[in-house]
Design an enzyme around this catalytic site. Structure first.
Site, PDB file in Angstrom:
ATOM      1  N   HIS A  83       0.818  -1.213   0.000  1.00  0.00           N
ATOM      2  CA  HIS A  83       0.000   0.000   0.000  1.00  0.00           C
ATOM      3  C   HIS A  83       0.852   1.263   0.000  1.00  0.00           C
ATOM      4  CE1 HIS A  83       0.400  -0.099   4.514  1.00  0.00           C
ATOM      5  NE2 HIS A  83       0.258   1.217   4.406  1.00  0.00           N
ATOM      6  N   ASP A 128      -0.020  -7.552   1.515  1.00  0.00           N
ATOM      7  CA  ASP A 128       0.440  -6.157   1.587  1.00  0.00           C
ATOM      8  C   ASP A 128       1.961  -6.125   1.737  1.00  0.00           C
ATOM      9  OD1 ASP A 128       0.442  -3.415   1.778  1.00  0.00           O
ATOM     10  OD2 ASP A 128      -0.224  -3.366   3.879  1.00  0.00           O
ATOM     11  N   SER A 224       3.658   2.853   8.084  1.00  0.00           N
ATOM     12  CA  SER A 224       3.348   1.895   7.032  1.00  0.00           C
ATOM     13  C   SER A 224       4.609   1.347   6.381  1.00  0.00           C
ATOM     14  CB  SER A 224       2.501   2.564   5.945  1.00  0.00           C
ATOM     15  OG  SER A 224       1.193   2.816   6.376  1.00  0.00           O
TER      16      SER A 224
END
Length: 272
Positions: A83, A128, A224
């Site tokens: 992502h 992911d 992230s």
């Protein structure tokens, strides 16, 4: 679209026998925070050279710019989240930095250097994970790789063990300014069955690791793609948190690295 995604996740989880109590989101997608984000909420300042494998990643794409973390796994590869690379046209990589804007070394590469998992699903958040091919870097006390876990550890859930997450940026859900210092927090891994009570089994698959968030300590926006390490090995890639915020004491989710050892080897040649 968001309502549809939430409904789809709920229906999938009900069919699997687990009804989610909350909606997970990628940390960089939490609303109401500045573009350059980050940080372990309520964490601790990292010491110089404490996390030589940590890199800062400043992505640029047609929708703007965003900040993520990553982990050095070889002289020429960084591991991060799908992502983070999704929709990006380039990334500037910051190496050997405890102070976010003062790296020992930086490189910029285009999206042609991204190797994003072909089955990344932005709705269920599955798969992911991404690799970034980098110019070769020389290792030192401040810049070094983190080993991947051994294949033999693929059957370990890690539940009950304490791992360490690291990243830069915001100090809280309401913060409007980023911190310049690399942050870290020790976090206890929980069983997936416990994490599924919050997010459902469509999101929390066997390819995910979850950690408990206690006393408002959690990963957050801009963390992230960053590392979750245990006993000096990379076991997780920061993937999702509660849509309600990072300080709500809901579990935080990571892509389970042991599930992708074959994929990493095939794409990069890097092994444990």
């Amino acid at each position: 679209m968001k309502v549809f995604v939430v409904l789809a996740l709920a229906l999938a989880s009900v069919s699997a026998g687990v009804l989610p109590q909350d909606t997970p989101v990628h940390p960089k997608d939490i609303q109401g925070v500045p573009v350059i984000q980050g940080r372990i909420t309520n964490g601790k300042n990292a010491a110089e050279n404490q996390f030589p494998y940590q890199v800062g990643l400043s992505f640029t794409g047609s929708s703007g710019s965003w900040w993520c973390g990553g982990s050095i796994i070889s002289n020429t590869y960084v591991l991060t989240a799908a992502h983070c690379t999704s929709g990006a046209s380039s990334v500037k990589m910051y190496y050997g930095s405890t102070t976010r804007t003062s790296p020992q070394l930086s490189h910029t590469v285009t999206s042609s250097s991204f190797q994003q998992h072909a089955k990344y699903n932005s709705k269920t958040l599955n798969n992911d994970i991404s690799l970034i091919k980098t110019p070769s870097v020389s290792f030192s006390a401040s810049i070094n790789k983190i080993p991947l876990p051994a294949i033999a550890s693929s059957y370990s859930t890690y539940a009950g063990q304490t791992a360490v997450a690291s990243g830069w940026g915001l100090t809280s859900d309401s913060a409007s300014a980023v911190t310049s210092k690399l942050q870290y927090a020790d976090m206890k891994v929980i069983a997936n069955s416990v994490c599924q009570q919050s997010y459902g089994s469509a999101v929390v698959t066997s390819d995910v690791i979850c950690v408990a968030s206690v006393d408002k300590v959690s990963t957050c926006s801009g963390d992230s793609g960053g590392p979750l390490a245990l006993d000096g090995k990379l076991i997780g890639v920061t993937s999702f948190v509660s849509s309600k915020g990072c300080e709500k004491n809901y579990p935080a989710g990571f892509t389970r690295v042991t599930s992708y050892l074959d994929w990493i080897k095939t794409q990069s040649g890097v092994t444990a």
